[in-house]
Design a protein around this motif. Structure first.
Motif, mmCIF file in Angstrom:
data_model
loop_
_atom_site.group_PDB
_atom_site.id
_atom_site.type_symbol
_atom_site.label_atom_id
_atom_site.label_comp_id
_atom_site.label_asym_id
_atom_site.label_seq_id
_atom_site.Cartn_x
_atom_site.Cartn_y
_atom_site.Cartn_z
ATOM 1 N N ASP A 133 58.004 -77.799 2.164
ATOM 2 C CA ASP A 133 56.864 -77.118 1.555
ATOM 3 C C ASP A 133 57.113 -75.611 1.572
ATOM 4 O O ASP A 133 57.468 -75.042 2.613
ATOM 5 N N TYR A 134 56.888 -74.977 0.422
ATOM 6 C CA TYR A 134 57.171 -73.555 0.281
ATOM 7 C C TYR A 134 55.901 -72.811 -0.174
ATOM 8 O O TYR A 134 55.060 -73.358 -0.897
ATOM 9 N N ILE A 135 55.795 -71.555 0.264
ATOM 10 C CA ILE A 135 54.721 -70.675 -0.186
ATOM 11 C C ILE A 135 55.322 -69.517 -0.965
ATOM 12 O O ILE A 135 56.513 -69.221 -0.830
ATOM 13 N N PHE A 136 54.485 -68.850 -1.777
ATOM 14 C CA PHE A 136 55.003 -67.928 -2.774
ATOM 15 C C PHE A 136 54.244 -66.604 -2.802
ATOM 16 O O PHE A 136 53.059 -66.544 -2.476
ATOM 17 N N ALA A 137 54.951 -65.557 -3.217
ATOM 18 C CA ALA A 137 54.359 -64.226 -3.355
ATOM 19 C C ALA A 137 54.786 -63.608 -4.670
ATOM 20 O O ALA A 137 55.955 -63.693 -5.066
ATOM 21 N N GLY A 138 53.850 -62.998 -5.357
ATOM 22 C CA GLY A 138 54.135 -62.250 -6.573
ATOM 23 C C GLY A 138 53.236 -61.028 -6.616
ATOM 24 O O GLY A 138 52.703 -60.597 -5.595
ATOM 25 N N THR A 139 53.036 -60.501 -7.821
ATOM 26 C CA THR A 139 52.267 -59.267 -7.980
ATOM 27 C C THR A 139 51.086 -59.468 -8.915
ATOM 28 O O THR A 139 51.225 -60.105 -9.966
ATOM 29 N N LEU A 140 49.926 -58.956 -8.517
ATOM 30 C CA LEU A 140 48.777 -58.864 -9.403
ATOM 31 C C LEU A 140 49.039 -57.662 -10.305
ATOM 32 O O LEU A 140 49.106 -56.534 -9.833
ATOM 33 N N GLY A 141 49.193 -57.913 -11.610
ATOM 34 C CA GLY A 141 49.610 -56.840 -12.509
ATOM 35 C C GLY A 141 48.521 -55.844 -12.853
ATOM 36 O O GLY A 141 48.675 -54.639 -12.680
ATOM 37 N N ALA A 142 47.391 -56.356 -13.347
ATOM 38 C CA ALA A 142 46.300 -55.475 -13.777
ATOM 39 C C ALA A 142 45.042 -56.311 -13.929
ATOM 40 O O ALA A 142 45.082 -57.544 -13.983
ATOM 41 N N MET A 143 43.914 -55.629 -14.035
ATOM 42 C CA MET A 143 42.642 -56.305 -14.266
ATOM 43 C C MET A 143 42.401 -56.422 -15.767
ATOM 44 O O MET A 143 42.671 -55.482 -16.539
ATOM 45 N N VAL A 144 41.882 -57.590 -16.187
ATOM 46 C CA VAL A 144 41.597 -57.846 -17.603
ATOM 47 C C VAL A 144 40.221 -58.482 -17.731
ATOM 48 O O VAL A 144 39.621 -58.899 -16.741
ATOM 49 N N ARG A 145 39.730 -58.553 -18.973
ATOM 50 C CA ARG A 145 38.452 -59.218 -19.240
ATOM 51 C C ARG A 145 38.654 -60.355 -20.229
ATOM 52 O O ARG A 145 39.381 -60.220 -21.211
ATOM 53 N N ASP A 146 37.997 -61.477 -19.958
ATOM 54 C CA ASP A 146 38.040 -62.630 -20.843
ATOM 55 C C ASP A 146 37.340 -62.279 -22.156
ATOM 56 O O ASP A 146 36.194 -61.813 -22.153
ATOM 57 N N ARG A 147 38.026 -62.489 -23.276
ATOM 58 C CA ARG A 147 37.429 -62.165 -24.570
ATOM 59 C C ARG A 147 36.256 -63.085 -24.904
ATOM 60 O O ARG A 147 35.399 -62.732 -25.721
ATOM 61 N N SER A 148 36.220 -64.279 -24.303
ATOM 62 C CA SER A 148 35.173 -65.245 -24.619
ATOM 63 C C SER A 148 33.869 -64.962 -23.892
ATOM 64 O O SER A 148 32.790 -65.017 -24.490
ATOM 65 N N ASN A 149 33.949 -64.672 -22.588
ATOM 66 C CA ASN A 149 32.719 -64.523 -21.813
ATOM 67 C C ASN A 149 32.620 -63.230 -21.016
ATOM 68 O O ASN A 149 31.644 -63.015 -20.297
ATOM 69 N N GLY A 150 33.627 -62.359 -21.123
ATOM 70 C CA GLY A 150 33.571 -61.068 -20.442
ATOM 71 C C GLY A 150 33.886 -61.105 -18.964
ATOM 72 O O GLY A 150 33.750 -60.092 -18.277
ATOM 73 N N ALA A 151 34.314 -62.266 -18.448
ATOM 74 C CA ALA A 151 34.611 -62.386 -17.022
ATOM 75 C C ALA A 151 35.769 -61.471 -16.632
ATOM 76 O O ALA A 151 36.711 -61.268 -17.398
ATOM 77 N N THR A 152 35.692 -60.920 -15.426
ATOM 78 C CA THR A 152 36.768 -60.087 -14.904
ATOM 79 C C THR A 152 37.862 -60.982 -14.344
ATOM 80 O O THR A 152 37.598 -61.915 -13.585
#
Length: 458
Positions: A133-152
């Motif tokens: 079993d392996y765990i993983f790390a990456g990068t959160l690139g940027a914040m965006v908004r859903d075009r359908s409902n405006g969710a962050t």
């Protein structure tokens, strides 16, 4: 010269696109691009169709079908060696867990920081040296908004948030990643959509209600917007592993074939952005764990979403940002444009910004200050409190207090001279050194007083 190069590249582009499928089918070929031809390791300055192979071999050792022709429809070719790897996610067996880079728990979620799935993934050779079993790390690139409902949402790569085809909508994410010391207590959102297409390796995570977010990237600043990548543009990125690094765009025509592991298989991505490391500032532009970072120009516009690179650190590859946003149906969150006309007056010292505040304070924002509204307030203050703005827009003032219904608002003013500098009691050396934040708050206080007056009148 630049225009001539752009025209030559455009003429070659059609030939390259028509031939790349046949070229990628040849032995050891992993990428095709438009770049300068190299002879004996030296740049000739001649644009060509460059065929990247994992290992260069003499034509005598290749079959006729696997040999790259010297030219295609009159366009010269070049064969260069490069090994391509996904730039993450960094992974480690659960039994060997030790926190790595960027273990910070950020109270406000933003771009350029560690993230990863809350779950582990069971892998076996040849994807990993040892089954487990392996765990993983990456990068959160940027914040965006859903075009359908405006969710962050948080933007990252498919292979960061999903890892492979075992993912499900609703998979929980943590910041920092499990690999960097995160735990179930650090959950911030749920995997909502993902794509691994001909152009994009992307995913978005809907942020939990109540979580603070910011349209910024760590060590770079506010996200101003996005723009198409162009050859020659200086860029930078902030990722979980190599953090802040610098490079320049050398191509927007890169096609690359990458092994995503036995569960996903080999995938080919087209129209990718190829970035060369600026070795005067960075040892390499990216490494494992940097996947998901956004690539930005010097104006803080996002041009791409980082997903892979060469194993030696010379090259990094990114999806074109417009394709990413369209396929994931999101828009980048950008920092609000804050105008501070009073501050602009201090900086530019415009004569039109003259302002005198006496016992009865009437604050009028003149058109020359680019103000969008007029605020009129009545403020009680000692007669010794006179704030004057001469034609040079310098402020001379004494320490005073604006008073209304017991609400005291301190105004910085010159006090005793200490070593040639004013000491105003607030730690400011002179009027020019009063921080912008003070004036933003000062104006807000005046507006609040006006609103209270209006409420009482109503």
């Amino acid at each position: 010269m630049a225009d001539e190069r752009a025209q030559a590249r455009a003429q070659i582009r059609g030939v390259k696109q028509a031939a790349e499928a046949d070229l990628l089918a040849k032995k050891n070929v992993i990428g095709v691009d438009i770049a300068d031809k190299e002879t004996d390791g030296k740049n000739t300055g001649q644009l060509s169709i460059v065929v990247f192979v994992e290992e260069k071999q003499a034509n005598s050792k290749l079959s006729a079908a696997d040999r790259v022709p010297k030219e295609i429809d009159g366009v010269p070719t070049d064969v260069q060696q490069m090994k391509v790897v996904l730039q993450g996610p960094a992974m480690e067996a659960v039994t060997q867990l030790t926190p790595e880079v960027d273990t910070t728990v950020y109270a406000t979620l933003h771009g350029g920081i560690s993230m990863g799935p809350l779950r582990s993934v069971h892998l076996a050779p040849p994807d990993v040296p040892t089954e487990g079993d392996y765990i993983f790390a990456g990068t959160l690139g940027a914040m965006v908004r859903d075009r359908s409902n405006g969710a962050t949402m948080a933007l990252t790569n498919f292979h960061v948030a999903c890892v492979n085809n075992t993912w499900s909508v609703g998979d929980r994410m943590v910041q920092p990643s499990l690999l960097d010391g995160g735990s179930s207590a650090n959950q911030f959102g749920s995997l909502t959509r993902a794509t691994l297409s001909d152009d994009v390796d992307g995913a978005v995570v809907t942020i939990d209600s109540g979580k603070a977010t910011s349209a910024t990237v760590q060590d770079i600043g506010d996200v101003a917007g996005h723009t198409a990548a162009t050859v020659g543009t200086a860029v930078r990125k902030r990722g979980r592993t190599t953090e802040l690094t610098y490079g320049s765009i050398v191509s927007t025509d890169f096609t690359v074939s990458i092994d995503y592991g036995s569960d996903v298989g080999n995938r080919t991505l087209h129209h990718q952005v190829r970035i060369q490391t600026d070795t005067s500032k960075s040892a390499r532009f990216s490494d494992h764990g940097d996947s998901g970072s956004v690539v930005m120009d010097d104006n803080r516009n996002v041009v791409g979403l980082l997903f892979a690179g060469s194993d030696d650190g010379t090259w990094t590859f990114a999806n074109p940002i417009q394709s990413v946003l369209d396929e994931l149906n999101v828009d980048l969150m950008v920092a609000p444009v804050v105008t501070r006309p009073i501050i602009a007056c201090l900086n530019t010292r415009l004569a039109v910004c003259n302002l005198t505040r006496t016992t009865t304070c009437v604050l009028t924002r003149a058109p020359g200050c680019n103000l969008t509204r007029t605020v009129v307030c009545t403020v009680t203050r000692p007669t010794t409190c006179l704030v004057t703005r001469p034609s040079a827009c310098l402020l001379s003032r004494t320490t005073c207090t604006l008073t209304r219904s017991g609400c005291n608002i301190p105004v910085p003013g010159p006090g005793p001279v200490e070593g040639g500098q004013y000491d105003d009691g607030h730690g400011y050396g002179s009027t020019d050194e009063v921080p912008e934040e003070f004036w933003a708050g000062y104006l807000a206080a005046l507006e609040e007083i006006d609103e209270l007056d209006q409420a009482e009148q109503d």
